[in-house]
Each structure stands twice: as structure tokens, then as C-alpha cells.
Design a protein around this motif. Structure first.
Motif, PDB file in Angstrom:
ATOM      1  N   PHE A 142       0.796  -1.214   0.000  1.00 23.82           N
ATOM      2  CA  PHE A 142       0.000   0.000   0.000  1.00 23.82           C
ATOM      3  C   PHE A 142       0.829   1.265   0.000  1.00 23.82           C
ATOM      4  O   PHE A 142       1.962   1.270   0.424  1.00 23.82           O
ATOM      5  N   LEU A 177       0.938   5.493   1.098  1.00 22.23           N
ATOM      6  CA  LEU A 177       0.420   6.728   1.669  1.00 22.23           C
ATOM      7  C   LEU A 177       0.656   7.832   0.654  1.00 22.23           C
ATOM      8  O   LEU A 177       1.578   7.763  -0.149  1.00 22.23           O
ATOM      9  N   ALA A 203      -1.415   0.134  -3.055  1.00 20.43           N
ATOM     10  CA  ALA A 203      -2.635  -0.637  -2.902  1.00 20.43           C
ATOM     11  C   ALA A 203      -2.420  -2.113  -3.168  1.00 20.43           C
ATOM     12  O   ALA A 203      -1.688  -2.491  -4.064  1.00 20.43           O
ATOM     13  N   LYS A 243     -12.675   4.032  -5.775  1.00 22.00           N
ATOM     14  CA  LYS A 243     -12.593   3.666  -4.361  1.00 22.00           C
ATOM     15  C   LYS A 243     -12.767   2.169  -4.146  1.00 22.00           C
ATOM     16  O   LYS A 243     -13.375   1.730  -3.180  1.00 22.00           O
ATOM     17  N   ARG A 256     -12.117  -1.567  -3.001  1.00 23.69           N
ATOM     18  CA  ARG A 256     -11.435  -2.255  -1.906  1.00 23.69           C
ATOM     19  C   ARG A 256     -11.455  -3.755  -2.163  1.00 23.69           C
ATOM     20  O   ARG A 256     -12.379  -4.269  -2.791  1.00 23.69           O
ATOM     21  N   TYR A 302      -8.944  -3.816   2.080  1.00 21.49           N
ATOM     22  CA  TYR A 302      -7.782  -2.992   1.755  1.00 21.49           C
ATOM     23  C   TYR A 302      -8.002  -2.271   0.423  1.00 21.49           C
ATOM     24  O   TYR A 302      -8.636  -2.805  -0.488  1.00 21.49           O
ATOM     25  N   PRO A 303      -7.479  -1.059   0.289  1.00 22.07           N
ATOM     26  CA  PRO A 303      -7.754  -0.259  -0.912  1.00 22.07           C
ATOM     27  C   PRO A 303      -6.980  -0.718  -2.143  1.00 22.07           C
ATOM     28  O   PRO A 303      -5.828  -1.128  -2.058  1.00 22.07           O
ATOM     29  N   ARG A 339       0.492   6.339  -7.454  1.00 22.86           N
ATOM     30  CA  ARG A 339      -0.722   7.161  -7.435  1.00 22.86           C
ATOM     31  C   ARG A 339      -0.652   8.309  -8.438  1.00 22.86           C
ATOM     32  O   ARG A 339      -1.638   8.646  -9.097  1.00 22.86           O
ATOM     33  N   TYR A 397      -5.240   4.286   8.372  1.00 24.63           N
ATOM     34  CA  TYR A 397      -5.314   5.222   7.249  1.00 24.63           C
ATOM     35  C   TYR A 397      -5.761   4.516   5.970  1.00 24.63           C
ATOM     36  O   TYR A 397      -6.576   5.033   5.212  1.00 24.63           O
ATOM     37  N   MET A 398      -5.223   3.339   5.735  1.00 28.82           N
ATOM     38  CA  MET A 398      -5.619   2.582   4.549  1.00 28.82           C
ATOM     39  C   MET A 398      -7.119   2.288   4.539  1.00 28.82           C
ATOM     40  O   MET A 398      -7.746   2.247   3.493  1.00 28.82           O
ATOM     41  N   SER A 433      -9.457   4.133   5.822  1.00 28.00           N
ATOM     42  CA  SER A 433     -10.269   5.341   5.850  1.00 28.00           C
ATOM     43  C   SER A 433     -10.547   5.834   4.441  1.00 28.00           C
ATOM     44  O   SER A 433      -9.830   5.517   3.491  1.00 28.00           O
ATOM     45  N   TRP A 463      -7.928   7.796   2.144  1.00 32.03           N
ATOM     46  CA  TRP A 463      -6.954   7.106   1.289  1.00 32.03           C
ATOM     47  C   TRP A 463      -7.126   7.477  -0.183  1.00 32.03           C
ATOM     48  O   TRP A 463      -6.157   7.524  -0.946  1.00 32.03           O
TER      49      TRP A 463
END
Length: 201
Positions: A4, A6, A16, A93, A95, A104-105, A137, A184-185, A187, A190
């Protein structure tokens, strides 16, 4: 688990999680990685071309290069499929739905074959995924803005674009980045886009 990312403005970039199916070049740190993507004149003419040999993706509008970026493709025994496909499912979005690590995203999901798609994730300098195509990203958010349902995807071992545009692609090695906090992942924060316009004229 190292799957993943940040946002670069936060603790450390990470990436991810992939689906279960899912020469010497200098590398750059993920915190400074940036990709430029140009607005197409005709979105219906946009095509995605992926070279497995270079792990480069090229988003084209006819002969016009809209975006080029490094990716991470399937490792031996779990190869990214080759052939001609179309993007038929897009979920910013998304998951992971199955265990392990349900929830998990897999941000900016662009599915071109059942259980195979482009999505945000750690980029290694060698094939490392379970068949999906992971992207930084900065790159995948822009590719998501360029594609639509029905966008063609052409995946080959190598492409003519490698010779023409490959030198423009900045390489990336995120293989040793730490995992971000799970809180955080999990939420909604993300899924925030990178700063600035995703596409430029």
C-alpha cells in the motif's frame, strides 16, 4: 504486508494491495515521482498500451502520446495476460473483497479482464505482482482520468513505443518502502487525488 501507499505528503508512500490473480536504469524516490498527462482531443480515440518487457504503459490518442509511466506487472507463475482487451469496470474507491486483507484499498481500479486491472500499488523494478498492473498514485490517477468504459488495452511483451518513448519514462523502486498505518488505509481519506490538475492541455 507491503502492498500500500500513503500520499507522498504523509508519512511515506506505500501502495494498494493486488488481487490474488492479481537494462540498467536509475531509479527515483516515490516522493518525487510525477507524471504529466495531456487531455485528449477525442476521448473515444484513447488507447492503453502496456509493454511487459519494460513495464511501461503508454496512453495514446492515435499517434499522440498522452502519458507514459512505469508500472509493475505479473511475476513468473502469475503473469499479466497478453492480448487485446477493453476496460469494462472502473472504481476509484475499490477495496479488496476477499480474504486475506478484505477491505484494503485498490485505488483507481481499471479492470480489463476478470480479476485483472490497473490500480495503485507499490512499484518494483522487476515483475512482482500476481498479474494485476500496479502503478504509482501520480500515474494511475491520471490514467484513470484518461480512460473510460470501452477504452482499448493492448498488452504485449514489447511495443514500438518502447523505442520511441521509453527513454522518457522515469523509473521507480518502491520495493523497500514501509507499510502505512492500517487505520489510514481503511479510511476514506486514502482515495484523495494527487494535488493539482490530473490532465493538462
Amino acid at each position: 504486508m507491503r502492498h500500500f501507499r500513503l500520499l507522498s505528503a504523509l508519512v511515506a508512500p506505500a501502495a494498494a494491495l493486488f488481487l490474488t490473480s492479481c537494462g540498467s536504469v536509475s531509479s527515483v524516490s516515490s516522493g518525487t515521482y510525477h507524471v504529466v498527462a495531456h487531455k485528449p482531443h477525442d476521448p473515444s480515440k484513447v488507447e492503453v498500451k502496456l509493454s511487459l518487457a519494460t513495464q511501461n504503459v503508454y496512453v495514446m490518442e492515435g499517434d499522440r502520446l498522452l502519458m507514459a509511466a512505469v508500472t509493475n506487472v505479473g511475476k513468473p507463475g502469475a503473469l499479466t495476460p497478453t492480448g487485446d482487451f477493453t476496460i469494462y469496470n472502473k472504481e476509484k474507491k475499490r477495496r479488496r473483497q476477499s480474504e486475506p486483507d478484505a477491505g484494503y484499498p485498490m485505488a483507481y481500479w481499471q479492470e480489463f479482464k476478470p480479476a485483472y486491472g490497473f490500480h495503485e500499488g507499490f512499484v518494483h523494478p522487476y515483475p512482482h505482482t500476481h498479474g494485476c498492473v500496479r502503478m504509482h498514485r501520480e500515474a494511475v490517477a491520471r490514467m484513470f482520468a484518461l480512460t473510460r468504459i470501452g477504452t482499448p488495452v493492448h498488452i504485449r511483451q514489447s511495443l514500438p513505443e518502447d523505442k520511441e518513448y521509453g527513454s522518457q519514462v522515469r523509473k521507480l523502486d518502491e520495493s523497500k518502502l514501509p507499510d502505512p498505518p492500517r487505520s489510514y488505509m481503511m479510511s476514506d481519506a486514502w482515495f484523495k487525488d494527487p494535488p493539482g490538475p490530473l490532465l493538462v492541455d
